[in-house]
Design an enzyme around this catalytic site. Structure first.
Site, PDB file in Angstrom:
ATOM      1  N   ASP A 133       0.951  -1.277   0.016  1.00 49.40           N
ATOM      2  CA  ASP A 133      -0.022  -0.070  -0.003  1.00 49.40           C
ATOM      3  C   ASP A 133       0.808   1.371   0.064  1.00 49.40           C
ATOM      4  O   ASP A 133       2.197   1.309   0.569  1.00 49.40           O
ATOM      5  CB  ASP A 133      -0.753  -0.090   1.172  1.00 49.40           C
ATOM      6  N   HIS A 155       3.251  -1.935   3.566  1.00 46.79           N
ATOM      7  CA  HIS A 155       3.346  -0.633   3.171  1.00 46.79           C
ATOM      8  C   HIS A 155       4.664  -0.008   2.433  1.00 46.79           C
ATOM      9  O   HIS A 155       5.668  -0.770   2.871  1.00 46.79           O
ATOM     10  CB  HIS A 155       3.159   0.366   4.289  1.00 46.79           C
TER      11      HIS A 155
HETATM   12 ZN   LIG Z   1      -2.835   3.314   2.939  1.00 49.21          ZN
END
Ligand SMILES: [Zn+2]
Length: 384
Positions: free
Chosen positions: A223, A369
């Site tokens: 992400d 992430h």
């Molecule tokens: Zn995010």
């Protein structure tokens, strides 16, 4: 849930078990049902096989004891009960299991209504069946509500908004009947239910969310990119291990680093929509216009930059709101959550992060992430 189910297409027969029977992937039909019926939930087998029989024996015993006295009565329970059960099974209609379910449920509910004040062990069974009937009715209401929550686009958003305000109005009107305490309690319950639906990333109350892909290879999702410091490193790492991942990109960052977004697609990875500005603190309570804008603008930027239209959406921090699903349904997108995460956006200790993510098995969707400074190490640990 992926919605694909398994080859048999298992689904509970009754609304009761479809709603309260647990996730679909745990329903397994045995060979008998595969050839005879569509499918049946284990709990339905238990109810129809055992509770129906026990109830018939209870009803028969009450009748026998009354007419023949306690001693002979209890002695005769087994043979007479068996005869009664067979006779009933012969006359209760339905070759299909769904009709069987309804026949027995209605028959026993009618009996239960008649015997609920019997004042002996029959009343206990009667109340049990009344409870089952009530739960089944509630399950039908929930399924009906679920159907209305599948309306896509603006009609869906208007409907959800009306439902949300309508429920609050009902809670408010309560105070004329039961006083302010109950009205306040009603209003607060709506808020609590809404917060639970929105703030738990894997919750399906507002619409379908993919958090596990039964039988499929593990999926790595990354992400918050693209990120000039880390995206190239991650791409090389994935190439070295021959792995493909899903990059959930933020529209603003795609606009800032279009060449990185194109490179992700060029190397054979999938790009997903992670909203235009990633409003992580406020997306959960965003209104219909803002929700739509966040998703549509990101979709447009990614499509224009990479030539690929994303088919996956992930909400910032997984917080979907009341209007997310009508928009994603309109765009034909799947909302994706995850089954494994290591909180790598907050915790900078790679070993602790990996400890939470691993082990990764079939069906798992891993969330990580980029832009964290530890993305390469985390990804390295996951692919190995
Ligand atoms: Zn995010």
């Amino acid at each position: 849930m992926t919605g694909s189910g398994d080859a048999v297409g298992n689904r509970a027969v009754s609304a009761l078990f479809r709603v309260f029977g647990g996730p679909g992937r745990r329903w397994v039909a045995d060979g008998f049902e595969r050839t005879t019926f569509r499918a049946m939930h284990a709990g339905e087998r238990l109810l129809l096989g055992w509770l129906v029989s026990l109830t018939v024996f209870a009803a028969v015993s009450e009748w026998l004891v009354r007419w023949t006295g306690p001693w002979i009565g209890w002695l005769l329970v087994l043979p007479v009960g068996l005869v009664a059960l067979n006779l009933l099974a012969f006359f209760v209609p339905g070759k299909k299991v769904a009709v069987q379910w309804w026949s027995w449920l209605l028959l026993l509910t009618a009996w239960a209504w008649w015997r609920k004040d019997a004042g002996n062990h029959t009343a206990w069974f009667a109340w049990l069946w009344l409870g089952i009937f009530a739960l089944n009715a509630v399950a039908h209401l929930i399924l009906l509500l679920g159907m209305t929550l599948r309306i896509s686009g603006w009609p869906g958003m208007v409907w959800r908004l009306s439902l949300f305000f309508g429920l609050h109005v009902i809670a408010f009107v309560d105070h004329w009947f039961w006083g302010w305490t109950w009205a306040l309690l009603g209003g607060m319950s709506i808020s609590v239910i809404y917060c639970l639906a929105v703030l738990r990333p894997r919750c399906q109350w507002l619409g379908p969310v993919t958090d596990f892909r039964e039988g499929r290879p593990p999926l790595i999702t990354i992400d918050d990119g693209p990120c000039p410091d880390e995206t190239p490193v991650l791409l090389d790492l994935l190439d070295r291990h021959g792995r493909r991942a899903v990059f959930f990109l933020i529209g603003d960052k795609v606009r800032a680093h279009p060449e990185l977004a194109r490179e992700i697609v060029r190397r054979g990875h999938e790009v997903g929509n992670h909203t235009m500005t990633h409003p992580q603190a406020t997306f959960w309570c965003a209104g219909p216009w803002r929700t739509r804008r966040e998703i549509l603008e990101c979709q447009k930027v990614i499509a224009e930059t990479t030539g690929v239209t994303p088919r996956l959406f992930r909400a910032p921090v997984g917080h979907r709101n009341l209007f997310t699903h009508p928009v994603t349904a309109e765009l034909g997108m799947e909302v994706m959550a995850w089954s494994r995460r290591g909180f790598d956006a907050v915790d900078k200790d790679v070993s602790k992060v990996l400890e939470k993510i691993l082990p990764v098995g079939r069906g798992d969707i891993v969330l990580m992430h980029e832009g964290t400074g530890i993305a390469a190490e985390v990804l390295g640990g996951v692919v190995e």
